[in-house]
Scaffold this motif. Structure first.
Motif, PDB file in Angstrom:
ATOM      1  N   GLU A  31      37.292   8.837 -34.729  1.00  0.00           N
ATOM      2  CA  GLU A  31      37.043   8.746 -36.253  1.00  0.00           C
ATOM      3  C   GLU A  31      36.684   9.026 -37.569  1.00  0.00           C
ATOM      4  O   GLU A  31      35.085   9.490 -37.690  1.00  0.00           O
ATOM      5  N   ASP A  32      37.121   9.136 -38.419  1.00  0.00           N
ATOM      6  CA  ASP A  32      36.591   9.645 -39.745  1.00  0.00           C
ATOM      7  C   ASP A  32      37.179   8.282 -40.543  1.00  0.00           C
ATOM      8  O   ASP A  32      36.808   8.172 -41.661  1.00  0.00           O
ATOM      9  N   ASN A  33      38.260   7.909 -40.843  1.00  0.00           N
ATOM     10  CA  ASN A  33      39.588   7.421 -42.107  1.00  0.00           C
ATOM     11  C   ASN A  33      40.061   6.186 -40.620  1.00  0.00           C
ATOM     12  O   ASN A  33      40.916   6.555 -41.150  1.00  0.00           O
ATOM     13  N   VAL A  34      39.338   5.505 -40.260  1.00  0.00           N
ATOM     14  CA  VAL A  34      40.255   4.187 -39.561  1.00  0.00           C
ATOM     15  C   VAL A  34      40.237   2.848 -40.798  1.00  0.00           C
ATOM     16  O   VAL A  34      39.728   2.235 -40.109  1.00  0.00           O
ATOM     17  N   PRO A  35      41.392   2.750 -41.965  1.00  0.00           N
ATOM     18  CA  PRO A  35      41.240   1.989 -42.467  1.00  0.00           C
ATOM     19  C   PRO A  35      41.900   0.205 -41.095  1.00  0.00           C
ATOM     20  O   PRO A  35      42.121   0.204 -40.259  1.00  0.00           O
ATOM     21  N   ASP A  36      40.933  -0.836 -41.971  1.00  0.00           N
ATOM     22  CA  ASP A  36      41.478  -2.077 -41.352  1.00  0.00           C
ATOM     23  C   ASP A  36      43.010  -2.881 -42.254  1.00  0.00           C
ATOM     24  O   ASP A  36      42.515  -2.352 -43.407  1.00  0.00           O
ATOM     25  N   GLY A  37      43.602  -2.494 -41.399  1.00  0.00           N
ATOM     26  CA  GLY A  37      45.055  -3.270 -41.814  1.00  0.00           C
ATOM     27  C   GLY A  37      45.411  -4.862 -42.223  1.00  0.00           C
ATOM     28  O   GLY A  37      43.991  -5.247 -41.983  1.00  0.00           O
ATOM     29  N   ALA A  38      46.310  -5.023 -42.633  1.00  0.00           N
ATOM     30  CA  ALA A  38      46.379  -6.221 -43.117  1.00  0.00           C
ATOM     31  C   ALA A  38      46.878  -6.372 -42.312  1.00  0.00           C
ATOM     32  O   ALA A  38      46.707  -8.419 -42.383  1.00  0.00           O
ATOM     33  N   HIS A  39      48.311  -6.178 -41.655  1.00  0.00           N
ATOM     34  CA  HIS A  39      48.672  -7.239 -40.388  1.00  0.00           C
ATOM     35  C   HIS A  39      47.680  -6.878 -38.281  1.00  0.00           C
ATOM     36  O   HIS A  39      47.994  -7.133 -38.157  1.00  0.00           O
ATOM     37  N   THR A  40      47.780  -5.228 -38.835  1.00  0.00           N
ATOM     38  CA  THR A  40      47.661  -5.152 -37.734  1.00  0.00           C
ATOM     39  C   THR A  40      46.951  -3.217 -37.638  1.00  0.00           C
ATOM     40  O   THR A  40      46.604  -2.712 -38.504  1.00  0.00           O
ATOM     41  N   ASP A  41      46.108  -2.553 -37.297  1.00  0.00           N
ATOM     42  CA  ASP A  41      45.600  -1.159 -37.359  1.00  0.00           C
ATOM     43  C   ASP A  41      44.906  -0.612 -35.690  1.00  0.00           C
ATOM     44  O   ASP A  41      45.015  -1.574 -34.753  1.00  0.00           O
ATOM     45  N   PHE A  42      44.277   0.360 -35.784  1.00  0.00           N
ATOM     46  CA  PHE A  42      43.694   0.599 -34.138  1.00  0.00           C
ATOM     47  C   PHE A  42      43.012  -0.215 -34.283  1.00  0.00           C
ATOM     48  O   PHE A  42      42.468  -0.621 -32.679  1.00  0.00           O
ATOM     49  N   ARG A  43      41.739  -0.676 -34.597  1.00  0.00           N
ATOM     50  CA  ARG A  43      40.648  -1.753 -33.940  1.00  0.00           C
ATOM     51  C   ARG A  43      40.989  -2.660 -33.856  1.00  0.00           C
ATOM     52  O   ARG A  43      40.969  -3.342 -31.803  1.00  0.00           O
ATOM     53  N   ARG A  44      42.308  -3.455 -34.152  1.00  0.00           N
ATOM     54  CA  ARG A  44      42.683  -4.441 -33.872  1.00  0.00           C
ATOM     55  C   ARG A  44      43.573  -4.365 -32.562  1.00  0.00           C
ATOM     56  O   ARG A  44      43.152  -4.732 -31.447  1.00  0.00           O
ATOM     57  N   ALA A  45      44.316  -3.016 -32.597  1.00  0.00           N
ATOM     58  CA  ALA A  45      45.125  -3.140 -31.349  1.00  0.00           C
ATOM     59  C   ALA A  45      44.490  -2.838 -30.132  1.00  0.00           C
ATOM     60  O   ALA A  45      44.745  -2.697 -29.279  1.00  0.00           O
TER      61      ALA A  45
END
Length: 119
Positions: A42-56
């Motif tokens: 990861e270099d730029n993995v933002p938190d999303g409003a509904h879903t994102d890589f981290r939550r997934a």
């Protein structure tokens, strides 16, 4: 062309261990017919409003995201490789060396519908 993609949460302190594990795994997969593997830390993995890589992948504090993909000639080659891995003694040592919680990785296989660039 057939693509296997993974999203993996890896403890930040395991970056070098992950790289060694990935290099060892790539050597085996190349023997099975894998054409290309890209490992991306990861270099730029933002938190999303509904879903994102981290939550997934239920990433924990201190874990970073690896996005990796494998390019196979076709689905049959990947299927044959997966069958061979079950009996290959080289893969028996790999689970002990896995530097992440494999229960939380995401795997998906895809048949490309459009490509640009390398094919």
């Amino acid at each position: 062309m057939y693509i296997a993609g993974l999203v993996i949460p890896v403890p930040a302190e395991n970056r070098q261990a992950y790289l060694r594990w990935a290099e060892n795994s790539a050597a085996i997969l190349k023997d099975y017919g894998c054409l290309e593997i890209v490992e991306s830390w990861e270099d730029n993995v933002p938190d999303g409003a509904h879903t994102d890589f981290r939550r997934a992948v239920d990433a924990k504090p201190g874990e970073e995201i690896v996005f990796t993909w494998q390019v196979w000639p076709d689905k049959a080659t990947l299927d044959a490789a997966e069958a061979r891995m079950r009996t290959d003694p080289r893969t028996k040592a790999i689970p002990a060396d896995v530097p992440f919680d494999s229960r939380r990785l995401i795997l998906g296989c895809f048949a490309p519908i459009h490509t640009m660039g390398r094919t």
